[in-house]
Design an enzyme around this catalytic site. Structure first.
Site, PDB file in Angstrom:
ATOM      1  N   ASP A 127      -3.582   2.816   7.887  1.00 54.12           N
ATOM      2  CA  ASP A 127      -3.857   1.696   6.986  1.00 54.12           C
ATOM      3  C   ASP A 127      -5.194   1.916   6.253  1.00 54.12           C
ATOM      4  O   ASP A 127      -5.278   1.755   5.033  1.00 54.12           O
ATOM      5  CB  ASP A 127      -3.890   0.386   7.801  1.00 54.12           C
ATOM      6  CG  ASP A 127      -4.125  -0.832   6.927  1.00 54.12           C
ATOM      7  OD1 ASP A 127      -3.245  -1.168   6.129  1.00 54.12           O
ATOM      8  OD2 ASP A 127      -5.220  -1.428   7.027  1.00 54.12           O
ATOM      9  N   GLY A 164      -1.722 -11.815  15.706  1.00 51.45           N
ATOM     10  CA  GLY A 164      -1.023 -11.515  14.454  1.00 51.45           C
ATOM     11  C   GLY A 164      -1.833 -10.678  13.471  1.00 51.45           C
ATOM     12  O   GLY A 164      -1.514 -10.619  12.292  1.00 51.45           O
ATOM     13  N   GLY A 192      -4.409 -11.652   5.697  1.00 52.06           N
ATOM     14  CA  GLY A 192      -4.019 -13.066   5.712  1.00 52.06           C
ATOM     15  C   GLY A 192      -3.146 -13.384   4.516  1.00 52.06           C
ATOM     16  O   GLY A 192      -3.362 -12.839   3.426  1.00 52.06           O
ATOM     17  N   GLY A 234      -7.719  -7.520   1.201  1.00 54.86           N
ATOM     18  CA  GLY A 234      -7.012  -8.817   1.166  1.00 54.86           C
ATOM     19  C   GLY A 234      -7.488  -9.627  -0.025  1.00 54.86           C
ATOM     20  O   GLY A 234      -7.367  -9.212  -1.166  1.00 54.86           O
ATOM     21  N   LYS A 237      -5.973   2.669   2.129  1.00 49.81           N
ATOM     22  CA  LYS A 237      -6.959   1.911   1.349  1.00 49.81           C
ATOM     23  C   LYS A 237      -8.014   2.827   0.736  1.00 49.81           C
ATOM     24  O   LYS A 237      -8.446   2.608  -0.396  1.00 49.81           O
ATOM     25  CB  LYS A 237      -7.582   0.821   2.228  1.00 49.81           C
ATOM     26  CG  LYS A 237      -6.568  -0.271   2.563  1.00 49.81           C
ATOM     27  CD  LYS A 237      -7.030  -1.163   3.692  1.00 49.81           C
ATOM     28  CE  LYS A 237      -6.018  -2.259   3.978  1.00 49.81           C
ATOM     29  NZ  LYS A 237      -6.291  -2.977   5.226  1.00 49.81           N
ATOM     30  N   VAL A 269      -6.394  -3.736  -0.982  1.00 51.42           N
ATOM     31  CA  VAL A 269      -7.654  -3.379  -0.313  1.00 51.42           C
ATOM     32  C   VAL A 269      -8.507  -4.639  -0.177  1.00 51.42           C
ATOM     33  O   VAL A 269      -8.799  -5.301  -1.167  1.00 51.42           O
ATOM     34  CB  VAL A 269      -8.453  -2.333  -1.131  1.00 51.42           C
ATOM     35  CG1 VAL A 269      -9.724  -1.916  -0.387  1.00 51.42           C
ATOM     36  CG2 VAL A 269      -7.596  -1.107  -1.443  1.00 51.42           C
ATOM     37  N   LYS A 287       0.810  -1.224   0.000  1.00 50.70           N
ATOM     38  CA  LYS A 287       0.000   0.000   0.000  1.00 50.70           C
ATOM     39  C   LYS A 287       0.843   1.274   0.000  1.00 50.70           C
ATOM     40  O   LYS A 287       0.356   2.327  -0.425  1.00 50.70           O
ATOM     41  CB  LYS A 287      -0.875   0.032   1.262  1.00 50.70           C
ATOM     42  CG  LYS A 287      -1.989  -0.967   1.280  1.00 50.70           C
ATOM     43  CD  LYS A 287      -2.483  -1.233   2.701  1.00 50.70           C
ATOM     44  CE  LYS A 287      -1.538  -2.107   3.463  1.00 50.70           C
ATOM     45  NZ  LYS A 287      -2.076  -2.799   4.621  1.00 50.70           N
ATOM     46  N   GLU A 312      -0.464  -4.650  12.126  1.00 50.88           N
ATOM     47  CA  GLU A 312       0.757  -4.413  11.352  1.00 50.88           C
ATOM     48  C   GLU A 312       1.939  -4.440  12.324  1.00 50.88           C
ATOM     49  O   GLU A 312       1.766  -4.311  13.540  1.00 50.88           O
ATOM     50  CB  GLU A 312       0.699  -3.024  10.688  1.00 50.88           C
ATOM     51  CG  GLU A 312      -0.428  -2.833   9.696  1.00 50.88           C
ATOM     52  CD  GLU A 312      -0.147  -3.424   8.318  1.00 50.88           C
ATOM     53  OE1 GLU A 312       1.026  -3.509   7.935  1.00 50.88           O
ATOM     54  OE2 GLU A 312      -1.111  -3.808   7.639  1.00 50.88           O
TER      55      GLU A 312
HETATM   56  N1  HSE Z   1      -3.221  -4.775   9.486  1.00 53.56           N
HETATM   57  C1  HSE Z   1      -4.144  -4.822   8.404  1.00 53.56           C
HETATM   58  C2  HSE Z   1      -5.542  -5.057   8.973  1.00 53.56           C
HETATM   59  C3  HSE Z   1      -3.732  -5.908   7.446  1.00 53.56           C
HETATM   60  O1  HSE Z   1      -5.646  -5.230  10.183  1.00 53.56           O
HETATM   61  O2  HSE Z   1      -6.515  -5.022   8.260  1.00 53.56           O
HETATM   62  C4  HSE Z   1      -4.269  -5.802   6.079  1.00 53.56           C
HETATM   63  O3  HSE Z   1      -3.952  -4.618   5.425  1.00 53.56           O
END
Ligand code: HSE
Length: 350
Positions: A228, A214, A325, A161, A232, A159, A132, A217
């Site tokens: 983030d 997990g 993911g 995933g 997007k 955007v 991104k 970021e």
């Molecule tokens: N850290 C981001 C989220 C990952 O939580 O959506 C995907 O961009």
């Protein structure tokens, strides 16, 4: 329509969770793809921080499996390793049709991905990325540079995933006019707000759970401060609404200030608070916590993402899915590769 087999040589830059998943997903069901789509991808090089592995005839499925499993730096591979060789050298010297760029996100200057992408364009290679950073900082310029060099640039995985949010808007809603977009575009913040609202845990507790699982970021500031989501919404604005905006134009507020009391008060009104990214035809892109009805289709919980497209004729269309993911994001890379392959096969440049 069967259009004959088109070979596609790929340079993969970045061998983390997404990069490894890309090799796994390309190796899996390989013969089916050749048969069904006439798509014959070959990974001819992989570059990681320490160097590269290169086989101009394509790294075999067995070799890719070994590289994924072994802990050693990939460039130490006895057959094809090139310790110390940089991504820029590989892009310059290895023959390939496409560069897949999946290095970590950097929103300060977009590097090293920015240089990888521009080098690929200048050497006549198409680019698929899930990164991104460069897009948030310079998507209008990158789109122009790709067009100037007559190459395709696709970034479906940036955007949603694996959820095809960009394609849905661009292709399925073609002919209609998208007037505005609103979305929950970050799984980590959605998880945190859901945990706070449903389990009444503090922001800090919910954040550390998200990190343990997990979702967040590497630097959670990216998630919780709304960067983030801002990246997007910038990508959606440019790609779907032809707005020429970058990260600097976004009016952004994160979720650190959202309290349990505010969530309780919203609940009394049948609402909850979500971090919403929004853009319309004229105003500034915004990212901020907003109260939305629990009955809204946008009101998804946990790490799910959701986006609503407000259209002139078809009304409101909402797409929901996993926004992150490794395998999910790699599936978006494969989708982009197939799209490029389809366009190459039909010799249609756009
Ligand atoms: N850290 C981001 C989220 C990952 O939580 O959506 C995907 O961009």
């Amino acid at each position: 329509m069967w259009q004959g087999e088109v070979g596609m040589r790929i340079i993969l830059i970045g061998f983390g969770v997404v990069g490894k998943s890309v090799t796994a997903i390309i190796a899996r069901r390989y013969s089916e793809r050749v048969k069904d789509y006439g798509f014959n991808p070959k990974i001819v090089a992989i570059v990681d921080v320490d160097g590269a592995v290169i086989n101009p005839r394509g790294l075999s499925a067995e070799k890719l499996e070994t590289l994924r499993q072994k802990g050693f730096p990939i460039s130490k591979d006895p057959e094809f390793g090139h310790p110390g060789m940089s991504a820029l050298d590989v892009i310059e010297s290895v023959e390939a049709e496409v560069v897949v760029e999946v290095t970590p996100v950097n929103i300060k200057n977009g590097e090293p991905a920015m240089s990888h992408i521009t080098k690929a364009f200048k050497t006549g290679k198409h680019v698929v990325t899930t990164n991104k950073g460069p897009l948030a900082l310079a998507l209008p310029a990158l789109m122009e540079l790709a067009e100037y060099n007559n190459v395709y640039f696709r970034f479906s995985g940036t955007v949603g995933g694996g959820t095809p949010m960009l394609e849905f808007a661009k292709r399925c809603l073609a002919g209609d006019k998208i007037l505005a977009i609103k979305g929950i575009l970050n799984g980590t913040t959605n998880y945190i707000l859901t945990e706070m609202a449903q389990k009444r845990v503090t922001f800090q507790e919910a954040l550390s759970n998200a990190q343990k699982l997990g979702y967040a970021e590497t630097d959670p500031t990216m998630d919780v401060e709304g960067f983030d989501t801002a990246c997007k919404i910038v990508i959606l604005a440019n790609w779907v609404m032809n707005r020429k905006v970058t990260l600097r134009d976004v009016d952004r507020t994160g979720i650190r200030g959202v309290t349990l009391q505010e969530l309780d008060e919203a609940a009394k009104r049948g609402n909850t608070i979500k971090l919403i990214g929004a853009i319309d035809g004229e105003g500034k892109p915004t990212v901020k916590p907003m109260e939305i009805p629990k009955t809204s289709p946008l009101c998804v919980s946990g790490v799910l993402n959701a986006v609503t497209f407000h259209t002139e004729f078809a009304g409101e269309q909402t797409l929901v899915g996993k926004g992150a993911g490794g395998v999910e994001t790699a599936s978006a890379v494969l989708r982009d590769l197939l799209e490029i392959r389809r366009r190459l096969a039909s010799k249609m440049l756009s």
